[in-house]
Structures are given as C-alpha cells and as structure tokens.
Scaffold this active site. Structure first.
Site, short mmCIF file in Angstrom:
data_model
loop_
_atom_site.label_atom_id
_atom_site.label_comp_id
_atom_site.label_asym_id
_atom_site.label_seq_id
_atom_site.Cartn_x
_atom_site.Cartn_y
_atom_site.Cartn_z
N CYS A 335 0.99 -1.21 0.03
CA CYS A 335 0.05 -0.27 0.28
C CYS A 335 0.66 1.40 0.10
O CYS A 335 0.46 2.28 -0.72
CB CYS A 335 -1.05 0.23 1.09
SG CYS A 335 -0.27 -0.95 2.64
N ARG A 364 6.84 -11.56 4.61
CA ARG A 364 6.40 -11.35 6.17
C ARG A 364 6.70 -12.50 6.89
O ARG A 364 6.92 -13.74 6.37
CB ARG A 364 4.82 -11.58 6.03
CG ARG A 364 4.10 -10.72 5.26
CD ARG A 364 2.48 -10.90 5.21
NE ARG A 364 1.79 -9.76 4.46
CZ ARG A 364 0.47 -9.91 4.06
NH1 ARG A 364 -0.11 -10.52 4.45
NH2 ARG A 364 0.07 -8.95 3.28
N GLN A 382 1.40 -10.81 -4.35
CA GLN A 382 -0.12 -10.45 -4.29
C GLN A 382 -0.61 -9.87 -5.46
O GLN A 382 0.23 -9.06 -6.18
CB GLN A 382 -0.33 -9.64 -3.14
CG GLN A 382 -0.12 -10.11 -1.98
CD GLN A 382 -0.46 -9.38 -0.62
OE1 GLN A 382 0.09 -8.20 -0.66
NE2 GLN A 382 -1.56 -9.65 0.16
N ASP A 384 -2.35 -7.16 -5.97
CA ASP A 384 -2.67 -6.35 -5.18
C ASP A 384 -3.19 -4.90 -5.91
O ASP A 384 -2.66 -4.54 -6.75
CB ASP A 384 -1.70 -5.79 -4.18
CG ASP A 384 -2.12 -5.24 -2.85
OD1 ASP A 384 -3.39 -5.23 -2.58
OD2 ASP A 384 -1.31 -4.95 -1.72
N HIS A 386 -5.11 -0.93 -4.83
CA HIS A 386 -5.69 0.01 -3.97
C HIS A 386 -6.71 0.83 -4.85
O HIS A 386 -6.10 1.45 -5.76
CB HIS A 386 -4.90 0.76 -3.15
CG HIS A 386 -4.02 -0.29 -2.45
ND1 HIS A 386 -2.69 -0.75 -2.70
CD2 HIS A 386 -4.36 -0.59 -0.91
CE1 HIS A 386 -2.50 -1.71 -1.57
NE2 HIS A 386 -3.26 -1.43 -0.65
N LYS A 465 -14.55 -6.09 5.85
CA LYS A 465 -13.88 -6.95 4.77
C LYS A 465 -14.90 -8.08 4.28
O LYS A 465 -15.53 -8.70 5.02
CB LYS A 465 -12.56 -7.47 4.87
CG LYS A 465 -12.72 -8.34 6.16
CD LYS A 465 -11.13 -8.89 6.58
CE LYS A 465 -11.17 -9.89 7.63
NZ LYS A 465 -10.05 -10.72 7.71
N HIS A 511 -8.78 -1.85 -0.35
CA HIS A 511 -7.75 -2.55 -0.57
C HIS A 511 -8.23 -4.09 -1.00
O HIS A 511 -8.99 -4.73 -0.31
CB HIS A 511 -6.97 -2.96 0.84
CG HIS A 511 -6.15 -4.02 0.78
ND1 HIS A 511 -4.73 -3.77 0.60
CD2 HIS A 511 -6.25 -5.37 0.76
CE1 HIS A 511 -4.20 -5.04 0.77
NE2 HIS A 511 -4.94 -5.84 0.66
#
Length: 636
Positions: A335, A364, A382, A384, A386, A465, A511
């Site tokens: 992000c 991670r 990911q 990913d 936003h 979520k 997200h």
RNA sequence: GCCCACAUAGCUCAGAUGGUAGAGCGCAUCCUUGGUAAGGAUGAGGUCACCGGUUCAAAUCCGGUUGUGGGCUCCA
C-alpha cells in the site's frame, strides 16, 4: 393422550411419557433402527426424552448430517471414556466435539503425552466399551451438584466450563462409570458405534487462547459402518496424491531449500512459466477493467512504516535491514507506494476512482509452525490493488471487484465460500464510516447474488472486509480474494481530492486482491486440477515424440515451428519406444503428445494424442497451432 | 511461537537389541529403431540433515540446531 405431529403434517396420539423412540417404533422398525436422536418442537433431544405434552417430533437418522454429528459426538465420549479407563488419574477431560470429517477430544495431562503409539490401545479399549453396549443416560443436575461432582473427580476443566456456563441446571451423560458434562443429544448406547479410527494428535490451547495451557488433542473419525470408514480413508489417500507439495515436486514446478530458508519458494522453469502465464492473465484482466499498473520498491525507509502504522502494528511480521545508518523495512504490504503515487499530484474528484494495481512481492515473517507448502509462505506476490474513490463511488467499486472475482473464479471453475466480517471491539474510525462501508459491502454481495456468511466482529481494526475462501485437496479452506475497506491510510497519509465544491475531501480506500497470493493460488490450483492444467495454463502444452530416429529431423522442424508460433512445446527424441515416451508424458500431465512416425512425416502432419488417451485425427502443425490458440482463447 | 511426530542415494523406502549402508524407480554408457502407459545389459551415486555428548565403537542412544508433516494460535 398427547398429540404428536410428524414432519409430514400427520398427527398421532401417544400416551404421555412416550419417547421419540416409541414414536419411531410406531412408524416402522427400519426407522427405529436408523434413528439416533430427535427434534422435539425444533429442539434437539435424545430418543429417550419423555414427551409430556402435544408437540412436533422429527426423528434424526444416521444418514442426515445431524445424525452423523450425534454419532460422532458419542464417539468422542467413547474415546474420552477409553482414555480415562486407560490413563485414569493422569488425564483430565475437557471438550470433544464432532467436526467436519470426524471428531476430536482435548485432554489435559502433565504426566502423559499422547503419541500415535497409544492409538491402538485406545482403539482396542473403545471397541471393548462399544461391545459392552453401555446405555448412554442423560441426567439433569443443578449447577452446584455438577461442580461438586467434577471437583470430586479432579476434573478442574469441567468445573471451569460449568462455572462459565452460568446455567442453573446442566445435563450430564453417563455410560458405565464414565460421566461427562454435555448438552447432548447422544446415541442411546455405545453399542451403536461401529467404525472409528484415531488419526492424529496435536496440541491445542485451552479455549483457543495461546496464553492458556496447551492441551493434547486427539483427532479421530467415525462412520456408521466399516465400509464407509474405509471409503473415507481411501478418499484421504486419493487426496494425498493431489497434494500440491507432492505434485510440485513430481511436475518439477518448485521446491524449498533448507539452506535458502523456510517458507521461501524456489520456482523451477515450469513453475515459473505457469506463474508467468497467470501474471500475464492478471495484467490483461486488470487493464480491461480500468486499473493502472504501478510498481514500487521492495524496501522503504522505516520512517514511512511508522507513518503508515505498520511499525506499531505489524513490526513482528516485518524484516528490516540497515545500511549506512539508515533503517529500511522490507515491504510486507504494497500500500505504501500506492499512497505515495496518489500523493504525487493534486487530485480532483474528476480523477477518481483511481485503481492502482501491482503484482507486489512482499515478505512477512510468519511464525515457523504455520508454514505450509505454497499455501503459507514468507515471501509471496499478491495481485494487489488499492482503489481510491469518493464515498459515492464506493458501492460501484465494491460491486466491480466482486464481479471481477466471480468472473475469474468462473474461468478456473472454483467453488468458493464468501464471508463478510464486521466491526471488531478494538477498532478505529467513526460509526458512520463503519456503517456506510459495511452496508456497501453487504449491498454489493446481494447485488452480485453471492451467498455469504457474516462473521460479526471479525473485521480488520481499520475496516470491514469480505473474504473469499477456496478449499484444498483435504477440504482445508484458504483465504484467497479479499476486499477490505480502510479508513486509516487515507487519514494517515492525508490523502485528499478537490470536490465539486472546491473544498478538499478525504477519499475512501479499498484494498483488494483477486487471486490473493499467486503462490497460494497456484497451490490451490494444482490441487484443484490434480496437476492436469488446462491447455491455456499448462507450462508444457505439447510434446513432440518420434517413433524412430528416422523422423528426428522432421520432428525437430515441427518442434521449431510450433515454438515459433507460441506453443509451449518440448521435444522428446530419446532412443526409447513410443509407449515409454507416452507413459512419461502422461506422468508429466502434458495435455498433448504429438506422435510422429513415417506416416506423419510423409503426409507433413502430426497425430495428437490427448492425455485422456483420446487421439485427434492427424493434422498439419499449422492446424495444431490454430487449435491450441483457439482453445487458449476460451480458457480451456 | 506452542504441542506431537519425522529427517538414510534425485524420488519412494528397507536397515531388531549400537559393530562405519541396501532395494526399486530415476540417472550414465552400450545394445536395441521399436506406432500410443515400462525392451535389455552394465555402471556411477550416500560425511545416514547439521552440531555436540555417551561409548572401544553411533544411521542406530541422549541433548541442541535447522528443515519437514499434522494440529493450535495467527494469517494472503
């Protein structure tokens, strides 16, 4: 007489004090044999529960999910009974519910640690107790009596359970000299248990809290008869053959290496190619849907992670590196760069929504015990994005993502479960924000027509979520797609846009990931297809096999031609018999084997054999190229 | 991170009670040129995960580390 209404609507009279067992017997011997429990006015009850007034009675039989659950729950008691018989004072009982494919029972013991070596002994004792056909008897006592009873037996966990239950009266179930606190219902006697097997031991925290004592959980399964148990174990064995860790090695897709570190995937050529195909697919699909492709660095200064809140909330999971006295955090999420891109300009409401997409590789530090093949790793990528939009655009954006997910899962033929998680106790943001975002998520789910479960209070601290879960070969669920509303980051980074009114406003942020982590998705995908990737995904789509050396030159020419045309093809000119080469290609799960003998060479064709064993009629290499391209276009 | 188990050739696995390793598949070489799931012969591969301890002697017993499997907690 009391009037008993049956599920078909008919009403039959019975003398007061009759039981569901009597009802079953009155309806037929077969039903009496199959019944394991009953529902009285909708309430689960034992077959021996006396009926004292007019009521509705529904019999629960072994072939229903509830019937099986009762059966397995009684099996759990049988196991606890056997364990108490064998290990007596060394072991305390706690809880033992039925679960998806069996049951477990948690024991506490300081003196005995269970290992698979104990299983045979416990099973033998269970068999004896079942053969004794002990009646399973329900008994209701006051809370005080129950506490006194379990305290006298030294069962402190049971005492705790009763104390926390807060009920004035509780029910106990006795079989022989074993007694357990339980809501029931149960089978009428232990003799009804025919087939069970202990499967594994594991640690489990008391009440699922890692601050509590570690209990010993024995997993087991039970079925109405031995044949079904055997079939279940055979299914498990089949599932193991689909395990992505096994197929990953057999198909030479990826590996892990002890020296490289746990949870770090090493992609071999075929795995890397598969991944690339997926990633290309993703980029195309995102561009089609109005996303912008962006990229950010792997490390960002630690100060920035403090701004975002990750340093305070996520530090234990992050890797850091320091050079020249400057501290950097290796990104665990994507992000930050996306925030910085947004902030690089003054934004107008006319620019929104902005959808930043990145195939972002993150690291991670997951706890060592949770790592699991490709499904739980420490470095992953990911898909990913936003989405930054105005509050008015939120609904449409969420809906767009859900449709995206639905379409993509459809292409892969995945069934999935949807969960929505609402505001947790510890959270930030205004009530209005939460309400609006939660409503938007719910509305979008309804609009798109997806069934979902609600997890009250399970949302992230920064927003509600939607999670989408896929199942692996062993029916374990893994979260893949997720859509999360985030109220904090736009705030923390002071993101604004200029509205129609000329004032600055705060954008809303979503997200979201569609496949989730490419690694995890590929893991689930391998098991979903059992390694038989559809043509469009197969890293090797076809193998050219010659019958004898005589066709080697022609086979090489065909191979070159197909490769140049974009078909992922390999060449097998080895000095082996055709049957041998086909056998190996089968093991590699290559979709098409292009057989070339003297006939094909003379005709300028190839004879494609599908991995199912089915042959296509001979065709020119050009025609095969066209065929492959057409199939791939349809995601077949 | 916690609990239990496991770690022998590239893979799958044998190797009671301690006496420095074996099979099948795979791999290499040779013979064989064979039309849709295994042709034959010969051969090369192992510091028994790593570190330490016990012992005259450790793949084997003990401790630690790393990794793996099944769970718990956590999570894409």
């Amino acid at each position: 007489m009391i009037q008993v209404q049956l599920p078909d609507g008919s009403i039959k009279p019975f003398p007061p004090g009759s039981t569901p067992r009597d009802v079953a017997a009155a309806l037929g011997a077969g039903l009496a044999r199959q019944a394991v429990a009953a529902r009285i006015d909708g309430q689960l009850a034992d077959l021996s529960t006396p009926l004292d007034r007019d009521c509705r009675v529904e019999l629960i039989t072994l072939d229903s999910p509830q019937g099986l659950e009762v059966y397995r729950h009684t099996a759990a008691h049988l196991m606890a009974h056997a364990v108490k018989d064998l290990y007596g004072d060394e072991v305390q009982v706690t809880i033992g519910p039925a679960i998806e494919n069996g049951f477990y029972y948690d024991f506490y013991s300081e003196r005995h640690t269970f290992s698979p070596e104990d299983f045979e002994r416990i099973e033998a004792r269970m068999t004896e107790l079942a053969a004794a056909d002990l009646p399973v008897v329900r008994e209701e006592v006051s809370r005080e009596q129950a506490i006194a009873l379990f305290r006298s037996m030294g069962e402190t966990y049971k005492v705790q359970l009763i104390e926390d239950l807060g009920e004035p009266r509780v029910s106990l179930y006795r079989q022989g000299d074993f007694v357990d606190l339980c809501r029931g219902p149960h089978l009428p006697s232990t003799g009804r248990l025919r087939a069970f097997k202990l499967t594994s031991v594991a640690g489990a925290y008391w009440r699922g809290d890692e601050k509590n004592a570690m209990l010993q959980r024995i997993y087991a399964t039970a079925f109405p008869d031995k044949k079904e148990l055997k079939a279940y174990l055979a299914r498990l064995e089949e599932a193991r053959k689909r395990d992505h860790r096994r197929l990953g090695r057999e198909l030479d897709l990826f590996s892990f290496n002890e020296e490289a570190g746990a949870g770090l995937v090493i992609w071999h050529p075929k795995g890397a190619l598969l991944r690339t195909i997926l990633e290309d697919f993703e980029r195309r699909e995102h561009l089609k849907r109005g996303y912008d492709l962006v990229m950010g660095p792997q490390i960002l200064r630690t100060e920035l992670w403090k701004t975002s809140g990750h340093f305070d909330n996520y530090r234990e999971n992050m890797y850091f590196t320091e050079v020249d006295g400057q501290s950097y955090g290796i990104k665990p999420m994507n992000c930050l760069s996306h925030m910085l891109i947004y902030k690089s300009h003054m934004r107008s409401y006319r620019d929104l929504p902005l959808r930043y997409f990145e195939l972002g590789t993150v690291h991670r530090h997951e706890k060592s015990g949770v790592l699991h093949g490709l499904l739980r790793v420490r470095g992953f990528t990911q898909d990913d994005a936003h989405i930054l939009c105005t509050p008015e655009q939120l609904d449409g954006e969420i809906k767009g993502v859900l449709e995206f997910v639905r379409d993509v899962m459809g292409i892969f033929g995945f069934e999935y479960e949807v969960e929505i998680s609402t505001r947790p106790a510890k959270s930030i943001g205004s009530d209005l924000d939460w309400e609006r975002a939660t409503k938007a998520l719910l509305q979008a789910l309804d609009d798109v027509g997806l069934c979902y479960e609600i997890n009250e209070g399970d949302g992230a601290f920064y927003g509600p979520k939607i999670d989408i879960k896929l199942k692996d070969a062993l029916d374990r669920r893994w979260q893949c797609a997720t859509i999360q509303c985030d109220f904090t980051l736009p705030e923390r980074f002071d993101l604004t846009y200029v509205g129609k009114d000329g004032e600055r406003h705060r954008p809303v942020m979503l997200h979201r990931v569609v496949l989730g982590a490419i690694e995890r998705f590929i893991g689930v995908l391998i098991e979903h297809y059992a390694g038989n990737f559809p043509l469009w995904l197969a890293p090797v789509q076809a193998v050219v096999v010659n019958v004898t050396d005589n066709q080697a030159a022609y086979a090489e020419a065909v191979h070159r031609q197909l490769r140049a045309a974009g078909v992922r093809v390999k060449l097998d000119l080895r000095n082996e018999k055709l049957g041998f080469k086909i056998r190996e290609a089968q093991f590699e799960k290559i979709p098409y084997m292009l057989v070339i003998g003297d006939k094909e060479m003379a005709d300028g064709t190839v004879s494609p054999r599908y991995r199912s064993g089915q042959n296509l009629s001979p065709m020119t290499p050009d025609a095969f190229v066209q065929f492959v391209l057409d199939e791939c276009k349809q995601y077949r």
